[in-house]
Design an enzyme around this catalytic site. Sequence first.
Site, mmCIF file in Angstrom:
data_model
loop_
_atom_site.group_PDB
_atom_site.id
_atom_site.type_symbol
_atom_site.label_atom_id
_atom_site.label_comp_id
_atom_site.label_asym_id
_atom_site.label_seq_id
_atom_site.Cartn_x
_atom_site.Cartn_y
_atom_site.Cartn_z
ATOM 1 C CG ASN A 1 -1.829 1.174 1.294
ATOM 2 O OD1 ASN A 1 -1.399 2.312 1.115
ATOM 3 N ND2 ASN A 1 -3.102 0.933 1.544
ATOM 4 C CG ASP B 1 -3.210 4.780 0.471
ATOM 5 O OD1 ASP B 1 -3.313 4.945 -0.759
ATOM 6 O OD2 ASP B 1 -4.010 4.106 1.141
ATOM 7 C CG HIS B 2 1.344 5.972 4.834
ATOM 8 N ND1 HIS B 2 0.433 6.821 5.434
ATOM 9 C CD2 HIS B 2 1.076 4.750 5.313
ATOM 10 C CE1 HIS B 2 -0.332 6.125 6.240
ATOM 11 N NE2 HIS B 2 0.023 4.863 6.193
ATOM 12 N NE ARG C 1 7.421 21.837 2.257
ATOM 13 C CZ ARG C 1 8.664 22.241 2.078
ATOM 14 N NH1 ARG C 1 9.163 22.390 0.883
ATOM 15 N NH2 ARG C 1 9.420 22.493 3.110
ATOM 16 C CG HIS D 1 -8.484 4.080 0.882
ATOM 17 N ND1 HIS D 1 -8.714 3.963 2.234
ATOM 18 C CD2 HIS D 1 -9.689 4.397 0.345
ATOM 19 C CE1 HIS D 1 -9.992 4.184 2.498
ATOM 20 N NE2 HIS D 1 -10.600 4.466 1.355
ATOM 21 N NE ARG E 1 -8.662 7.407 3.965
ATOM 22 C CZ ARG E 1 -9.494 7.075 4.947
ATOM 23 N NH1 ARG E 1 -10.638 7.705 5.090
ATOM 24 N NH2 ARG E 1 -9.169 6.139 5.800
ATOM 25 N NE ARG F 1 -7.922 11.199 5.232
ATOM 26 C CZ ARG F 1 -8.411 10.607 6.315
ATOM 27 N NH1 ARG F 1 -7.643 9.816 7.033
ATOM 28 N NH2 ARG F 1 -9.643 10.814 6.701
ATOM 29 C CD GLU G 1 -7.082 -0.314 1.167
ATOM 30 O OE1 GLU G 1 -7.417 0.674 1.857
ATOM 31 O OE2 GLU G 1 -6.138 -1.050 1.463
ATOM 32 C CB THR H 1 -9.386 1.442 7.050
ATOM 33 O OG1 THR H 1 -9.058 2.109 5.830
ATOM 34 C CG2 THR H 1 -10.701 0.727 6.900
ATOM 35 C CD GLU I 1 -7.268 -6.196 2.966
ATOM 36 O OE1 GLU I 1 -7.437 -5.807 1.797
ATOM 37 O OE2 GLU I 1 -6.589 -5.568 3.817
ATOM 38 C CG HIS J 1 -5.559 -1.987 9.265
ATOM 39 N ND1 HIS J 1 -5.218 -1.376 10.427
ATOM 40 C CD2 HIS J 1 -6.004 -0.998 8.455
ATOM 41 C CE1 HIS J 1 -5.460 -0.085 10.336
ATOM 42 N NE2 HIS J 1 -5.939 0.177 9.145
ATOM 43 N N GLY K 1 1.187 -1.545 4.390
ATOM 44 C CA GLY K 1 1.615 -0.217 3.986
ATOM 45 C C GLY K 1 2.505 0.462 4.993
ATOM 46 C CG HIS K 2 2.132 3.171 9.094
ATOM 47 N ND1 HIS K 2 2.799 2.934 10.268
ATOM 48 C CD2 HIS K 2 2.087 4.516 8.951
ATOM 49 C CE1 HIS K 2 3.127 4.088 10.816
ATOM 50 N NE2 HIS K 2 2.699 5.063 10.040
#
Length: 236
Positions: free
Chosen positions: A6, A8-9, A17, A42, A44, A48, A69, A100, A150, A190, A212-213
């Site tokens: 993932n 996203d980050h 920025r 994802h 959203r 974001r 997602e 999530t 999932e 997750h 992801g994270h």
Amino acid sequence: MRFSLNIDHIATLRNARGEGQPDPITAALIAEQAGVDGIVVHLREDRRHVNERDVRLLRELITTKLDLEMAATEEIIKIACDIGPELSTIVPEHRQELTTEGGINVIDDISHLKDAIKDLHGADILVSLFIEPSIDQIDAAAEIEADFIELHTGVFANAVTEEEQFDELDKIRASVKHGKKLGLGINAGHGLDYKNIKIFREVPDIDELSIGHAVISRAVFVGLKEAIQEMMRLIR
Ligand code: PXP
């Protein structure tokens, strides 16, 4: 067990920025070179992290698999059907949440989700439902012809005691078995990280992990390729 990243980050950092760097598209291409089996983003409602430009470019450029997602809203379903990811993972979405926060309640929203799945199937997109490891939720997912579930691993990941962690792992094991029996593909994700994955990888028959994270955080220190390959060594 396959591993999708993932990203996203990466987009969140770019958006901090309001300019172009770091570009999540570059991250996806590096991740594919490092050996991931797919890219997850994802889209959203509040955009974001990734935006429509990102998802469209990913669709054009990646060669593994795109897992989008998304909340099952009219706007996002329309975008998904237009872009055509290989997989749409339907998640709950609340504006205030940092990430999530848990699975969708398939039972409570069954007719709406059934229609969403039908629309996505109509565009040749496989559908996964992000749910808690609950037999009733899995039965409902199968009833409305989801292709995958999932399983939410957040409760396992956040467990404070070993007992709590093993209880949740038992639920996940039973859910995997039940889902397989019903012919569903099984993904999970997750909160999985470099430490808890060593326990989690013992659960048999999971098709794919979505992480992801932890990997993006580690990438800040060791680089994206190294962070991905460390995780892949642990998973396999
Ligand atoms: N799966 C789903 C459905 C998610 O919403 C997320 C978080 O975006 C993940 C997996 C990955 O979670 P994490 O970033 O904690 O690895």
